[in-house]
Scaffold this active site. Sequence first.
Site, short mmCIF file in Angstrom:
data_model
loop_
_atom_site.label_atom_id
_atom_site.label_comp_id
_atom_site.label_asym_id
_atom_site.label_seq_id
_atom_site.Cartn_x
_atom_site.Cartn_y
_atom_site.Cartn_z
N HIS A 36 0.80 -1.22 -0.11
CA HIS A 36 -0.13 -0.08 -0.03
C HIS A 36 0.84 1.28 0.00
CE1 HIS A 36 -4.27 -1.69 0.27
NE2 HIS A 36 -3.49 -2.75 0.70
N ASP A 38 2.46 1.94 -3.04
CA ASP A 38 2.54 2.40 -4.48
C ASP A 38 1.67 3.66 -4.68
OD1 ASP A 38 0.31 0.75 -4.51
OD2 ASP A 38 0.87 -0.35 -6.46
N GLY A 126 -7.09 -15.17 -7.44
CA GLY A 126 -7.62 -14.79 -5.92
C GLY A 126 -6.74 -15.18 -4.72
N LEU A 129 -1.88 -12.98 -5.98
CA LEU A 129 -0.25 -13.13 -6.60
C LEU A 129 -0.58 -12.45 -8.01
CD1 LEU A 129 0.57 -16.98 -5.92
CD2 LEU A 129 1.23 -14.71 -4.85
N SER A 131 -3.05 -12.28 -10.68
CA SER A 131 -3.25 -12.82 -11.64
C SER A 131 -3.72 -11.83 -12.90
CB SER A 131 -4.51 -14.07 -11.69
OG SER A 131 -5.44 -13.47 -10.95
N SER A 132 -4.22 -10.89 -12.42
CA SER A 132 -4.91 -9.79 -13.16
C SER A 132 -3.76 -9.09 -14.02
CB SER A 132 -5.75 -9.00 -12.55
OG SER A 132 -5.02 -8.46 -11.32
N GLU A 164 -7.01 -1.60 -15.46
CA GLU A 164 -7.69 -2.19 -13.91
C GLU A 164 -8.39 -0.98 -13.40
OE1 GLU A 164 -5.51 -4.88 -12.61
OE2 GLU A 164 -6.57 -5.15 -10.79
N ASP A 176 1.83 -3.96 -9.51
CA ASP A 176 1.56 -5.57 -10.08
C ASP A 176 2.26 -5.43 -11.41
OD1 ASP A 176 0.76 -5.78 -7.46
OD2 ASP A 176 -1.42 -5.74 -8.26
C1 GLA Z 1 -2.69 -4.70 -4.91
C2 GLA Z 1 -2.55 -3.43 -5.87
C3 GLA Z 1 -1.35 -2.98 -5.92
C4 GLA Z 1 -0.97 -2.55 -4.31
C5 GLA Z 1 -1.15 -3.67 -3.33
C6 GLA Z 1 -1.08 -3.07 -2.12
O1 GLA Z 1 -2.06 -5.69 -5.12
O2 GLA Z 1 -2.88 -3.78 -7.15
O3 GLA Z 1 -1.30 -1.70 -6.64
O4 GLA Z 1 -1.48 -1.26 -4.19
O5 GLA Z 1 -2.24 -4.18 -3.59
O6 GLA Z 1 0.62 -3.03 -1.93
#
Ligand code: GLA
Length: 386
Positions: A36, A38, A126, A129, A131-132, A164, A176
């Site tokens: 959290h 980013d 889910g 990891l 997947s999206s 997204e 991600d």
């Molecule tokens: C999800 C979001 C990321 C990031 C994390 C928390 O994976 O897709 O952008 O904010 O939560 O670090």
Amino acid sequence: MTDVRSDTLSGFAERYGHTALSLWSGPGRVNLIGEHTDYNEGFVLPFAIDRRTFVAMRPRQDSLARVGSSFAPETVEIDLADLRAENVDGWSAYPLGVAWAIGQFTGGSVPTRGFDLYVHSDVPVGAGLSSSAAIESATALALNDLWETDLDRRTLARVGQLAENKAVGAPTGIMDQSASLLGETDAGVFLDCRSLDAEVIGLGFEPAGLAVVVIDTRVSHAHATGGYASRRASCEAGARTLGVEALRDVGIARLDEAREMLDDETFRRVRHVVTEDQRVLDTVRTLREKGADAIGELLVASHVSMRDDFEISVPELDLAVESALGAGAMGARMTGGGFGGAAIALTPIDRVEAVRAAATRAFADASFREPISFTVVPSAGARRED
Ligand code: GLA
């Protein structure tokens, strides 16, 4: 022998009645540390994993986009001239959202060369990891090639994030997609989420005799709703009150003052982000100076901060972390957005089976659903496969 790669090609052929011309892949990711941070324009240190999503494609002569996958029976069709962020939904919002988002980065309209596309993956869905992001990064590379749009990988990460945010509707950050596109073998991606400067940091897990165990709690989470968005809103409110553009601009030295200015809950949200940014920097330094076996305490401190200050853990994740540490892991933490998904445990190779067994036993004792655990290896980012 079947594998994800060849199953993608045969899935494509079965679905469309002709063969694919090219194949791309994008990995899922594990975030080693920096949660959290980013969207607060701070620091993250994720790595791409050895679980990948493959995208097979064949260009069409018309402007139709057809997308199919092994995880849904339907094939979704849309004329690219009609593609908007608002008119895609379900799983196809990921690949079609990427097609739309490329248009946003290349002058506003979506290129109209059509395609048939098929997605197949061994990234667990889910489990936290990403997947999206794996679908987004593989699709972004594929369409960037098809349309010759020449976007670089950092921009493709922003394409995935835009898809997204606007097509899927999850207010997530850039981590991600960056991990999936910029990852390298045996390395983490140390990303400054403000400048998007990325540095590849050798992790050296294997030479240090360590493995990363993922413990998937199978508690499902969705970032388009609920807690993720509310945490983000708290961070933005905290930044406003503190008079900074983003929490990235608040150092540890300002936390005492922040405590005076913020209500208790917002203060604890802010404290998590501020200390987590520092832990990412400390982890990078420790990896460089001392090596992977010295970062365990930082991982544990990160988990405690998410559990107590950011309040995004769940009992299953806490138990996964505790049981792993009890069975000999050097460090463990939940990874990803929280409210479910997976924990990771940095574990001496000879303790891997003990850590997995301890999690299974602890979950059974607590009457939780049986977890799924496996090891992951820091791996190469998204690429064209042929
Ligand atoms: C999800 C979001 C990321 C990031 C994390 C928390 O994976 O897709 O952008 O904010 O939560 O670090």
